[in-house]
Scaffold this motif. Structure first.
Motif, PDB file in Angstrom:
ATOM      1  N   GLY A 215      48.107  70.881  -8.002  1.00 14.78           N
ATOM      2  CA  GLY A 215      46.784  71.393  -8.355  1.00 14.78           C
ATOM      3  C   GLY A 215      46.612  71.650  -9.840  1.00 14.78           C
ATOM      4  N   MET A 216      47.533  71.141 -10.637  1.00 18.48           N
ATOM      5  CA  MET A 216      47.473  71.315 -12.084  1.00 18.48           C
ATOM      6  C   MET A 216      48.184  70.138 -12.726  1.00 18.48           C
ATOM      7  N   ARG A 217      48.082  70.066 -14.040  1.00 18.06           N
ATOM      8  CA  ARG A 217      48.810  69.051 -14.785  1.00 18.06           C
ATOM      9  C   ARG A 217      49.366  69.709 -16.034  1.00 18.06           C
ATOM     10  N   ILE A 218      50.579  69.346 -16.402  1.00 22.70           N
ATOM     11  CA  ILE A 218      51.124  69.816 -17.675  1.00 22.70           C
ATOM     12  C   ILE A 218      50.481  69.007 -18.796  1.00 22.70           C
ATOM     13  N   VAL A 219      49.799  69.708 -19.687  1.00 21.90           N
ATOM     14  CA  VAL A 219      49.252  69.096 -20.896  1.00 21.90           C
ATOM     15  C   VAL A 219      50.081  69.625 -22.058  1.00 21.90           C
ATOM     16  N   THR A 289      47.862  62.381 -18.994  1.00 22.20           N
ATOM     17  CA  THR A 289      47.123  63.511 -19.575  1.00 22.20           C
ATOM     18  C   THR A 289      45.642  63.183 -19.687  1.00 22.20           C
ATOM     19  N   LEU A 290      45.328  61.990 -20.172  1.00 27.27           N
ATOM     20  CA  LEU A 290      43.929  61.609 -20.383  1.00 27.27           C
ATOM     21  C   LEU A 290      43.187  61.396 -19.070  1.00 27.27           C
ATOM     22  N   ALA A 291      43.921  61.054 -18.009  1.00 26.87           N
ATOM     23  CA  ALA A 291      43.281  60.843 -16.708  1.00 26.87           C
ATOM     24  C   ALA A 291      42.975  62.153 -15.992  1.00 26.87           C
ATOM     25  N   TRP A 292      43.532  63.240 -16.440  1.00 26.53           N
ATOM     26  CA  TRP A 292      43.329  64.523 -15.784  1.00 26.53           C
ATOM     27  C   TRP A 292      41.992  65.119 -16.234  1.00 26.53           C
ATOM     28  N   PRO A 293      41.066  65.409 -15.324  1.00 27.77           N
ATOM     29  CA  PRO A 293      39.743  65.898 -15.732  1.00 27.77           C
ATOM     30  C   PRO A 293      39.808  67.159 -16.600  1.00 27.77           C
ATOM     31  N   GLY A 294      40.762  68.018 -16.324  1.00 25.47           N
ATOM     32  CA  GLY A 294      40.856  69.258 -17.097  1.00 25.47           C
ATOM     33  C   GLY A 294      41.111  69.039 -18.566  1.00 25.47           C
ATOM     34  N   SER A 295      41.774  67.926 -18.925  1.00 25.58           N
ATOM     35  CA  SER A 295      42.061  67.650 -20.334  1.00 25.58           C
ATOM     36  C   SER A 295      40.768  67.486 -21.124  1.00 25.58           C
ATOM     37  N   TRP A 296      39.806  66.779 -20.532  1.00 26.52           N
ATOM     38  CA  TRP A 296      38.535  66.546 -21.226  1.00 26.52           C
ATOM     39  C   TRP A 296      37.698  67.823 -21.299  1.00 26.52           C
ATOM     40  N   THR A 297      37.824  68.657 -20.279  1.00 30.62           N
ATOM     41  CA  THR A 297      37.109  69.937 -20.316  1.00 30.62           C
ATOM     42  C   THR A 297      37.642  70.811 -21.445  1.00 30.62           C
ATOM     43  N   ALA A 344      54.645  73.614 -22.546  1.00 33.13           N
ATOM     44  CA  ALA A 344      54.192  73.019 -21.277  1.00 33.13           C
ATOM     45  C   ALA A 344      53.021  73.846 -20.757  1.00 33.13           C
ATOM     46  N   GLN A 345      51.810  73.472 -21.150  1.00 32.89           N
ATOM     47  CA  GLN A 345      50.627  74.224 -20.746  1.00 32.89           C
ATOM     48  C   GLN A 345      50.062  73.671 -19.446  1.00 32.89           C
ATOM     49  N   ALA A 346      50.031  74.504 -18.413  1.00 30.89           N
ATOM     50  CA  ALA A 346      49.447  74.095 -17.142  1.00 30.89           C
ATOM     51  C   ALA A 346      47.930  74.172 -17.235  1.00 30.89           C
ATOM     52  N   GLY A 351      39.734  72.494 -15.898  1.00 28.65           N
ATOM     53  CA  GLY A 351      39.936  72.751 -17.319  1.00 28.65           C
ATOM     54  C   GLY A 351      40.419  74.144 -17.640  1.00 28.65           C
ATOM     55  N   THR A 352      40.604  74.983 -16.636  1.00 32.23           N
ATOM     56  CA  THR A 352      41.136  76.318 -16.873  1.00 32.23           C
ATOM     57  C   THR A 352      42.584  76.214 -17.355  1.00 32.23           C
TER      58      THR A 352
END
Length: 394
Positions: A215-219, A289-297, A344-346, A351-352
């Motif tokens: 439910g998250m991605r490391i950015v 990273t770029l495919a994860w919607p939260g990164s763009w938010t 390692a930012q979750a 985008g939270t």
């Protein structure tokens, strides 16, 4: 049938603290740690500024606040017990602009709610602590310190009694009702009754290997540091007032256990999970990273802040100007580049930026999905919490 009772993936300070806590809570429990690098603490644990954080920044009642306050005292005791270099120095948090004063006063209140000794200072009192530092007001936090976290991790490894395998990157996980089996890059199979994922920069990937949606991605964000060629400019630890809208503390000054002074870090997007400079690019990781919607938010919400961080990354002059807010005497020639770290930012799908420790349980598995600063400070109580969950699953 089983090679161990608890199989820990990740030989950073959190994974090793978990193994250490299991050995203390349940002697005789067989623990195996798999670490892909050639030794412990090669990433986040071994690439930070070595600060024992007080817990003053964190929301009262949060895991971060509870673990940091408790962990700071325990880390000092652990270092003293095992002869690891450390010092309780205290630190200054300095307001240099008038609009920072309300945030500084809010930190005083937060510190008191968390049970942390805080002293308010005026300009003359700032100079008494740090003659070269300038500010309108400051607070002194007495329980902040410094230590060698690499040495702490090595001691945890020695004292845990765990079987630790370095150079063992996990490439596949097979979770069954009876337990968990993992395969390493070298083809080795290790079977355990319970899996604990403390893989840091790779924790979301490991969760997916286990069949769980984290439910998250490391950015990854790289923190770039300089060191002072004139360390006599700074006596101890000096921090700016943080911006609560962003999870980074800003450029600060840290006199380390070796007597050198680190300046930084900034926070720029890394082009790889372990991208310690701009030349390290891993297209598959960057694409993830770029495919994860939260990164763009994140990019939309914080582009102004991010633009400033990028400018300070590419311009030593701009970085020096940021340092001069706290330390007017510093010159560009006083700053020498030194080793960078990656955080390692979750990031959640919306985008939270996950602000607290994020630990999730699944069948026969415990995933540590966000362990940002102050994870090193708080590693002993975090390890006990993870160990409790793993032993309960047994």
């Amino acid at each position: 049938m089983f090679d161990c009772d608890v199989l820990v993936i990740g030989g950073g300070i959190v994974g090793l603290s978990t193994a250490y806590a299991i050995s203390r809570a349940a002697p005789g429990t067989r623990v195996t740690v798999l670490e892909k690098e050639a030794g412990p603490a090669r990433h986040q644990t071994g690439r930070n500024s070595g600060v024992i954080h007080s817990g003053i920044y964190y929301r009262p009642g949060s895991l971060k606040a509870r673990f940091a306050v408790r962990g700071a005292a325990e880390m000092v005791k652990f270092c003293a017990e095992y002869g690891i270099a450390h010092e309780v120095t205290g630190k200054l948090i300095v307001a240099t602009e008038r609009d920072e004063l309300p945030r500084l006063h809010a930190l005083v209140q937060r510190g008191r709610e968390n049970g942390i000794p805080v002293r308010e200072l005026g300009p003359a009192q700032i100079s008494a602590y740090e003659p070269q530092v300038r500010g309108l007001a400051a607070i002194h936090v007495g329980t902040t310190g410094i230590c060698d976290y690499g040495a702490v991790a090595a001691q945890l490894a020695d004292a845990s009694g765990a079987e630790i395998h370095y150079g063992s990157e996990v490439t596949a996980i097979d979770r069954r009702p009876w337990g968990v089996a993992v395969r390493t890059a070298a083809g080795r199979i290790v079977r355990g009754r319970i899996l604990v994922n403390c893989a840091g920069l790779q924790c979301d990937r490991v969760a997916r290997l286990a069949g769980d949606d984290p439910g998250m991605r490391i950015v990854p964000f790289r923190g770039e540091y300089y060191e002072l060629t004139r360390p006599d400019l700074v006596r101890g630890l000096v921090y700016p007032v943080p911006d609560p809208a962003f999870p980074f503390l800003g450029v600060h000054l840290t006199r380390g256990i070796d007597g050198g002074v680190h300046v930084g870090p900034n926070a720029v997007p890394a082009l790889a999970r372990e991208g310690y400079d701009w030349t390290v690019v891993r297209p598959r990781e960057l694409a993830s990273t770029l495919a994860w919607p939260g990164s763009w938010t994140i990019a939309r919400r914080h582009w102004r802040y991010g633009a400033g961080e990028l400018r300070r990354s590419f311009s030593k002059q701009a970085f020096t100007a940021a340092v001069r807010r706290l330390l007017p005497a510093v010159q560009e020639s006083d700053l020498r580049p030194t080793a960078a770290g990656v955080r390692a930012q979750a990031v959640l799908r919306d985008g939270t930026l996950a602000d607290d420790f994020l630990i999730r349980e699944a069948p026969r598995t415990v995933h540590v999905l966000n362990a940002p600063s102050p994870a090193a400070t708080a590693s002993l109580p975090i390890g006990r919490d993870i160990a409790r969950r793993a032993l309960a699953a047994l």
